[in-house]
Enzyme design. Structure first.
Site, short mmCIF file in Angstrom:
data_model
loop_
_atom_site.label_atom_id
_atom_site.label_comp_id
_atom_site.label_asym_id
_atom_site.label_seq_id
_atom_site.Cartn_x
_atom_site.Cartn_y
_atom_site.Cartn_z
N THR A 29 0.85 -1.20 0.00
CA THR A 29 0.00 0.00 0.00
C THR A 29 0.88 1.24 0.00
OG1 THR A 29 -1.96 0.99 1.05
CG2 THR A 29 -0.27 0.13 2.52
N ASN A 30 0.32 2.41 0.32
CA ASN A 30 1.08 3.66 0.37
C ASN A 30 0.53 4.53 1.49
OD1 ASN A 30 -1.07 5.48 -0.77
ND2 ASN A 30 -0.84 4.04 -2.48
N HIS A 31 1.09 5.73 1.65
CA HIS A 31 0.75 6.57 2.80
C HIS A 31 -0.50 7.43 2.65
CE1 HIS A 31 4.29 5.58 5.09
NE2 HIS A 31 5.08 5.88 4.07
N SER A 32 -1.26 7.26 1.59
CA SER A 32 -2.44 8.13 1.40
C SER A 32 -3.44 7.95 2.54
CB SER A 32 -3.12 7.79 0.07
OG SER A 32 -4.34 8.47 -0.04
N ALA A 96 -4.55 7.53 -4.45
CA ALA A 96 -3.17 7.08 -4.67
C ALA A 96 -3.25 5.59 -5.01
CB ALA A 96 -2.33 7.32 -3.43
#
Ligand code: C5P
Length: 224
Positions: A29-32, A96
């Site tokens: 995943t990512n930091h969004s 994102a």
């Protein structure tokens, strides 16, 4: 009574990260956090629009008065967008989306089995914004986002053109007050100019994500 600026319009917003499972317990995943997209969805509602929000996994609660579709993976987000895109007058893609997902998803937890290194094979996800850009009609307005860590303007200009956006909102992750998890943003806004290599570029001052949402929607409404 005075008519609200987005009265009678359908607005579609994507927000948040995606999660791409590796096995039943792990994901990429990512930091969004979804803050920017949720602010846009809520602002569009307050400006009188009929709003559909396609949201990846976030801790924010589903806004009142908005049709919120919860998804996990990029493929699910793509399916949900494909389902709602034709009705949308304005589409803003603030999600994102994970660019890659594991080629295969293990049905059982991946075991260490004494290994020091493991190979992880990834395959690309569909580009939802690019799909929308290819399929939009002349009366649909499309806004993309871009988060860059270098060469902001040239990278954003390429995205504006290649994804056929009416407007692109770019933010530099390294600018103080911009990016993930903060309540403000500092953006550069690009619109198509006379030629693809000469977009119209505006630098907007630092403002709250709420205020930015209002400015973005006002600009998009003015493009119609
Ligand atoms: O190419 P890049 O990922 O930087 O483009 C960012 C923009 O494209 C954002 O508006 C994002 O929501 C959208 N996007 C998408 N699907 C992807 C990747 C990005 O809709 N697979």
């Amino acid at each position: 009574a005075e008519t609200l600026p987005l009265h009678g319009l359908h607005v579609l917003v994507t927000a948040g990260p995606t999660q791409e499972p590796l096995d039943p317990v792990r994901y990429l995943t990512n930091h969004s956090t979804g803050k920017m997209g949720y602010a846009i969805a809520e602002q569009a509602r307050d400006m009188g629009a009929d709003v559909t929000l396609v949201s990846g996994p976030v801790t924010l609660s589903a806004p009142r008065g908005i049709d919120t579709v919860h998804v996990t993976t990029a493929q699910q987000m793509f399916n949900a967008v494909q389902e709602h895109f034709t009705q949308a007058d304005l589409t803003i893609m603030a999600a994102a989306v994970g660019d890659f997902r594991p080629i295969e998803q293990s049905s059982e937890k991946i075991k260490k089995n004494g290994r020091i290194n493991i190979d992880l094979q990834l395959t690309s996800n569909p580009d939802i914004l690019a799909w929308a850009g290819e399929h939009k009609t002349a009366d649909q307005t499309l806004c993309g986002f871009a988060m860059e860590t270098q060469d902001l303007e040239s990278n954003a200009a390429k995205k504006l053109t290649s994804k056929h956006c009416s407007m692109l909102v770019a933010n530099n992750l390294n600018t103080p007050g911009a990016g993930f998890a903060v309540d403000t943003n500092v953006v550069t806004v690009l619109k198509p100019g006379a030629t693809p290599d000469e977009p119209i570029i505006e630098h907007w001052n630092k403002m709250s994500k709420q205020e930015l949402a209002e400015r973005i929607l006002t600009e998009l409404a003015a493009l119609r």
